[in-house]
Design a protein around this motif. Structure first.
Motif, PDB file in Angstrom:
ATOM      1  N   HIS A   1      24.908  17.748   5.711  1.00 12.99           N
ATOM      2  CA  HIS A   1      25.796  18.864   5.706  1.00 12.99           C
ATOM      3  C   HIS A   1      26.475  19.136   4.489  1.00 12.99           C
ATOM      4  CE1 HIS A   1      28.010  15.223   6.185  1.00 12.99           C
ATOM      5  NE2 HIS A   1      29.414  15.786   5.541  1.00 12.99           N
ATOM      6  N   ARG A   2      26.376  18.454   3.262  1.00  7.92           N
ATOM      7  CA  ARG A   2      26.914  18.733   2.225  1.00  7.92           C
ATOM      8  C   ARG A   2      25.706  19.079   1.201  1.00  7.92           C
ATOM      9  NH1 ARG A   2      29.639  14.861  -0.931  1.00  7.92           N
ATOM     10  NH2 ARG A   2      29.129  13.125   0.187  1.00  7.92           N
ATOM     11  N   TRP A   3      24.484  19.187   1.405  1.00  7.63           N
ATOM     12  CA  TRP A   3      23.452  19.395   0.756  1.00  7.63           C
ATOM     13  C   TRP A   3      23.624  20.917   0.097  1.00  7.63           C
ATOM     14  CZ3 TRP A   3      18.098  17.412   2.953  1.00  7.63           C
ATOM     15  CH2 TRP A   3      18.339  16.020   3.079  1.00  7.63           C
ATOM     16  N   ARG A   4      23.947  21.066  -1.118  1.00  6.73           N
ATOM     17  CA  ARG A   4      23.782  22.489  -1.683  1.00  6.73           C
ATOM     18  C   ARG A   4      22.478  22.788  -2.369  1.00  6.73           C
ATOM     19  NH1 ARG A   4      28.713  23.803  -5.935  1.00  6.73           N
ATOM     20  NH2 ARG A   4      27.472  21.969  -6.802  1.00  6.73           N
ATOM     21  N   SER A   5      21.845  21.884  -2.984  1.00  6.42           N
ATOM     22  CA  SER A   5      20.619  22.085  -3.474  1.00  6.42           C
ATOM     23  C   SER A   5      19.587  21.032  -3.436  1.00  6.42           C
ATOM     24  CB  SER A   5      20.771  22.275  -4.985  1.00  6.42           C
ATOM     25  OG  SER A   5      19.396  22.305  -5.575  1.00  6.42           O
ATOM     26  N   ILE A   6      18.544  20.794  -2.571  1.00  2.93           N
ATOM     27  CA  ILE A   6      17.547  19.692  -2.511  1.00  2.93           C
ATOM     28  C   ILE A   6      16.284  20.124  -2.972  1.00  2.93           C
ATOM     29  CG2 ILE A   6      16.922  20.612  -0.309  1.00  2.93           C
ATOM     30  CD1 ILE A   6      17.311  17.037  -1.139  1.00  2.93           C
ATOM     31  N   THR A   7      15.944  18.934  -3.929  1.00  7.89           N
ATOM     32  CA  THR A   7      14.400  19.028  -4.405  1.00  7.89           C
ATOM     33  C   THR A   7      13.766  17.774  -4.021  1.00  7.89           C
ATOM     34  OG1 THR A   7      15.113  20.129  -6.459  1.00  7.89           O
ATOM     35  CG2 THR A   7      13.198  18.999  -6.785  1.00  7.89           C
ATOM     36  N   LEU A   8      12.646  18.158  -3.359  1.00 13.40           N
ATOM     37  CA  LEU A   8      11.730  17.113  -2.775  1.00 13.40           C
ATOM     38  C   LEU A   8      10.293  17.300  -3.192  1.00 13.40           C
ATOM     39  CD1 LEU A   8      12.689  16.923   1.036  1.00 13.40           C
ATOM     40  CD2 LEU A   8      13.519  15.402  -0.732  1.00 13.40           C
ATOM     41  N   VAL A   9       9.955  16.392  -4.111  1.00 12.74           N
ATOM     42  CA  VAL A   9       8.578  16.581  -4.862  1.00 12.74           C
ATOM     43  C   VAL A   9       7.939  15.418  -4.199  1.00 12.74           C
ATOM     44  CG1 VAL A   9       7.220  16.621  -6.796  1.00 12.74           C
ATOM     45  CG2 VAL A   9       9.456  17.764  -6.837  1.00 12.74           C
ATOM     46  N   LEU A  10       7.160  15.391  -3.123  1.00 11.84           N
ATOM     47  CA  LEU A  10       6.464  14.385  -2.259  1.00 11.84           C
ATOM     48  C   LEU A  10       4.827  14.647  -2.215  1.00 11.84           C
ATOM     49  CD1 LEU A  10       9.280  13.881   0.376  1.00 11.84           C
ATOM     50  CD2 LEU A  10       9.153  12.799  -1.979  1.00 11.84           C
ATOM     51  N   PRO A  11       4.174  14.590  -3.325  1.00 15.76           N
ATOM     52  CA  PRO A  11       2.799  15.139  -3.245  1.00 15.76           C
ATOM     53  C   PRO A  11       1.919  14.189  -2.604  1.00 15.76           C
ATOM     54  CG  PRO A  11       3.351  14.162  -5.417  1.00 15.76           C
ATOM     55  CD  PRO A  11       4.580  14.144  -4.758  1.00 15.76           C
ATOM     56  N   ASN A  12       2.343  12.884  -2.061  1.00 12.85           N
ATOM     57  CA  ASN A  12       1.485  12.044  -1.328  1.00 12.85           C
ATOM     58  C   ASN A  12       2.126  11.590  -0.128  1.00 12.85           C
ATOM     59  OD1 ASN A  12      -0.260  11.740  -3.778  1.00 12.85           O
ATOM     60  ND2 ASN A  12       1.304  10.543  -4.767  1.00 12.85           N
ATOM     61  N   HIS A  13       3.041  12.338   0.421  1.00 10.80           N
ATOM     62  CA  HIS A  13       3.541  12.023   1.832  1.00 10.80           C
ATOM     63  C   HIS A  13       3.874  13.530   2.500  1.00 10.80           C
ATOM     64  CE1 HIS A  13       4.233   8.076   0.591  1.00 10.80           C
ATOM     65  NE2 HIS A  13       4.838   8.483  -0.697  1.00 10.80           N
ATOM     66  N   ALA A  14       3.696  13.433   3.906  1.00  3.35           N
ATOM     67  CA  ALA A  14       3.977  14.546   4.716  1.00  3.35           C
ATOM     68  C   ALA A  14       5.566  15.009   4.614  1.00  3.35           C
ATOM     69  CB  ALA A  14       3.565  14.195   6.201  1.00  3.35           C
ATOM     70  N   PHE A  15       5.738  16.204   4.906  1.00  2.00           N
ATOM     71  CA  PHE A  15       7.283  16.531   4.971  1.00  2.00           C
ATOM     72  C   PHE A  15       8.118  15.233   5.817  1.00  2.00           C
ATOM     73  CE2 PHE A  15      11.039  18.519   6.176  1.00  2.00           C
ATOM     74  CZ  PHE A  15      11.396  19.163   5.107  1.00  2.00           C
ATOM     75  N   PRO A  16       9.209  14.950   5.572  1.00  2.00           N
ATOM     76  CA  PRO A  16      10.155  13.879   6.203  1.00  2.00           C
ATOM     77  C   PRO A  16      10.466  14.457   7.621  1.00  2.00           C
ATOM     78  CG  PRO A  16      11.346  14.726   4.489  1.00  2.00           C
ATOM     79  CD  PRO A  16       9.974  15.510   4.066  1.00  2.00           C
ATOM     80  N   THR A  17       9.699  13.587   8.545  1.00  2.00           N
ATOM     81  CA  THR A  17      10.238  13.951   9.818  1.00  2.00           C
ATOM     82  C   THR A  17      11.667  13.073  10.420  1.00  2.00           C
ATOM     83  OG1 THR A  17       8.933  11.840  10.397  1.00  2.00           O
ATOM     84  CG2 THR A  17       7.915  13.777  10.650  1.00  2.00           C
ATOM     85  N   VAL A  18      12.110  12.627   9.173  1.00  2.00           N
ATOM     86  CA  VAL A  18      13.557  11.971   9.525  1.00  2.00           C
ATOM     87  C   VAL A  18      14.476  13.082   9.804  1.00  2.00           C
ATOM     88  CG1 VAL A  18      13.879  11.914   6.891  1.00  2.00           C
ATOM     89  CG2 VAL A  18      15.049  10.033   8.624  1.00  2.00           C
ATOM     90  N   LEU A  19      14.141  14.207   9.315  1.00  4.02           N
ATOM     91  CA  LEU A  19      15.122  15.356   9.487  1.00  4.02           C
ATOM     92  C   LEU A  19      15.320  15.857  10.998  1.00  4.02           C
ATOM     93  CD1 LEU A  19      14.299  17.510   6.107  1.00  4.02           C
ATOM     94  CD2 LEU A  19      16.236  15.844   6.504  1.00  4.02           C
ATOM     95  N   MET A  20      14.318  15.404  11.585  1.00  6.91           N
ATOM     96  CA  MET A  20      13.999  15.864  12.852  1.00  6.91           C
ATOM     97  C   MET A  20      15.428  15.409  13.909  1.00  6.91           C
ATOM     98  SD  MET A  20      10.246  15.289  13.974  1.00  6.91           S
ATOM     99  CE  MET A  20      10.652  15.792  15.776  1.00  6.91           C
ATOM    100  N   GLY A  21      15.898  16.311  14.438  1.00 13.61           N
ATOM    101  CA  GLY A  21      16.892  15.938  15.695  1.00 13.61           C
ATOM    102  C   GLY A  21      18.239  15.740  14.916  1.00 13.61           C
ATOM    103  N   LEU A  22      18.440  16.038  13.812  1.00 11.48           N
ATOM    104  CA  LEU A  22      19.648  15.911  13.367  1.00 11.48           C
ATOM    105  C   LEU A  22      20.681  16.992  13.412  1.00 11.48           C
ATOM    106  CD1 LEU A  22      18.745  14.629   9.693  1.00 11.48           C
ATOM    107  CD2 LEU A  22      19.741  13.350  11.500  1.00 11.48           C
ATOM    108  N   ASP A  23      21.754  16.865  14.005  1.00  5.81           N
ATOM    109  CA  ASP A  23      22.949  17.566  14.191  1.00  5.81           C
ATOM    110  C   ASP A  23      24.012  18.028  12.807  1.00  5.81           C
ATOM    111  OD1 ASP A  23      24.733  19.640  15.062  1.00  5.81           O
ATOM    112  OD2 ASP A  23      25.380  18.494  16.505  1.00  5.81           O
ATOM    113  N   SER A  24      23.452  18.456  11.805  1.00  6.68           N
ATOM    114  CA  SER A  24      24.332  18.473  10.492  1.00  6.68           C
ATOM    115  C   SER A  24      25.574  19.599  10.508  1.00  6.68           C
ATOM    116  CB  SER A  24      23.118  18.805   9.561  1.00  6.68           C
ATOM    117  OG  SER A  24      22.821  20.300   9.671  1.00  6.68           O
ATOM    118  N   GLY A  25      25.606  20.448  11.770  1.00  7.72           N
ATOM    119  CA  GLY A  25      26.642  21.264  11.692  1.00  7.72           C
ATOM    120  C   GLY A  25      26.374  22.587  10.936  1.00  7.72           C
TER     121      GLY A  25
END
Length: 455
Positions: free
Chosen positions: A134-158
């Motif tokens: 909920h505090r992310w203003r800028s996010i950079t994810l450079v993950l050329p060898n991994h799928a998009f992080p499914t850990v973000l699923m189901g989060l209620d960040s507001g």
């Protein structure tokens, strides 16, 4: 040697003077210690701020630890970069984020390892980032060898504070199918980001159109270096009418453009293409455009791109910068473009199918008793054998713009000239080259002939 011996004492005196300042002043000074050249990166080195500030004295440590702005940015690299840089432990990452208090966060996570290397580490670091989504203003994810992080699923960040998103990860079939965990994780992050205005997407652009997020708020979209079908670019332009900057590589299949396209606020346009972009520019209107860069891959036979020039003319754009690479246009097109671009500050043309910078054009750019074209032009680059001129006229053009004259249209002093000549043209322009080298002795003018341009 004596000065070196006195330096610790001098440093102590300076520290005493610093410590006599009010705490609010010290906090502001500490903020100035952060790297302003790369503000999105925050090193974990003990020799750099803010870690260094915690090692000077108890007072400084107390102030640094409680100045949340010092801890609102952090960057973690895994893989090749990890072997070259000091990387934080999970405990330090947790402490760092805790010290940021309620500040909006700028987070960078890069995995440069092999396909199976670092997966657990990446997942663990993301787990440390996610509770503060909920505090992310800028996010950079450079993950050329991994799928998009499914850990973000189901989060209620507001309500999301996300303003800038930069994503680069490997080609994953799961990103092109609706309803997959990868798409669900992406949607979870983007659909709630109504403040998102800048998107860097280094992946298949088709995945973006499976996510229904607020395109209408986007002002910057950068899809380079991934090739995008023209249909996707057209869809993007229609969905994001407030764009101020757009960068994209366009590929086939060809898509007809039937409706007018208006981007009233677009200032920067960077287009690379391997197909005919005429239909796009024929329907596009960009009245606020200041910078245009068009790169076309060479095709046989060459595809005329006069519609690029017509677009600028029709829009009434007051361009400051124009870069045309391998753009198949005629000499008359160049003349028309220059006539319509009096505010131009930088002009580059390179790798044309044939030389288009002729004596006629150089004469029109020459300062004389009458108004010349592009009186504000300060930087010229004629590259890739785009110049076809008789010996002496190029130097005459430069010399005329290097002399202040009382003419109807004021002429800005030319400050940079970059020219690439073929071996034969180098011999033919011997007098030009000799005179240009003399002109380059002026303190406010530099020229590069058949050599890389220096900063």
């Amino acid at each position: 040697m004596a000065s070196r011996m006195r330096s610790p004492a001098i440093a102590s005196i300076h520290q005493v003077k610093m410590n006599s300042q009010p705490e609010e002043i010290l906090r502001e000074i500490f903020k100035k210690c952060l790297d302003t050249h790369y503000p999105h990166l925050q090193p974990f080195l003990p020799t750099e701020a803010p870690m260094l500030l915690c090692r000077v004295c108890v007072l400084w440590r107390t102030i640094a630890v409680t100045t949340s702005e010092l801890w609102s940015r952090l960057s973690v690299s895994i893989g090749r970069e990890a072997s070259e840089k000091l990387q934080p432990s999970p405990e330090l990452i947790t402490t760092w984020i805790a010290r940021s208090g309620c500040q909006p966060l700028t987070l960078v996570l890069k995995d440069w390892g092999l396909r199976s290397s670092g997966a657990d580490t990446v997942s663990h670091v993301l787990q440390l980032f996610v509770p503060h989504i909920h505090r992310w203003r800028s996010i950079t994810l450079v993950l050329p060898n991994h799928a998009f992080p499914t850990v973000l699923m189901g989060l209620d960040s507001g309500p999301s504070q996300l303003q800038v998103a930069n994503f680069e990860f490997c080609s994953d079939p799961g990103l092109l199918v609706p309803g997959t965990p990868q798409i669900a994780g992406l949607a979870q992050l983007l659909t709630s980001s109504e403040r998102l205005h800048t998107l860097y997407w280094r992946n298949d652009p088709r995945a973006l159109h499976l996510v229904n997020f607020p395109w209408e708020h986007l002002t910057v979209v950068d899809l380079v270096p991934v090739w995008s079908p023209m249909s996707q670019i057209l869809h993007l332009i229609e969905k994001a009418p407030k764009l101020r900057s757009l960068a994209a590589w366009i590929t086939g299949p060809f898509s007809p453009v039937l409706r007018p396209l208006l981007l009233p606020d677009l200032v920067i346009l960077w287009i690379g293409s391997e197909v005919d972009i005429g239909p796009l520019f024929k329907r596009l209107t960009v009245p606020s455009l200041l910078n245009i860069n068009v790169f076309c891959t060479k095709t046989m036979p060459p595809i005329p791109q006069r519609d690029v020039i017509n677009c600028i003319t029709r829009s009434g754009s007051r361009l400051h910068c124009a870069v045309f690479v391998s753009l198949h246009i005629s000499i008359s097109d160049v003349v028309e473009f220059l006539r319509r671009s009096p505010s131009l500050l930088l002009f580059e043309i390179s790798d044309a199918d044939e030389a288009v910078i002729t004596d006629e054009i150089l004469g029109l750019l020459m300062a004389s008793d009458t108004a010349c074209l592009c009186p504000n032009l300060r930087i010229i680059r004629f590259l890739g054998s785009s110049l076809s001129s008789t010996d002496g006229l190029l130097a005459d053009m430069v010399a005329s713009r290097r002399t202040r004259r009382s003419i109807p249209a004021p002429v800005a002093l030319l400050s940079r000239l970059v020219v690439h000549l073929s071996e034969a043209d180098t011999l033919n322009h011997a007098e030009d080259i000799r005179r240009l080298k003399i002109l380059a002795e002026a303190p406010d003018f530099r020229t590069w002939i058949n050599e890389p341009e220096a900063a």
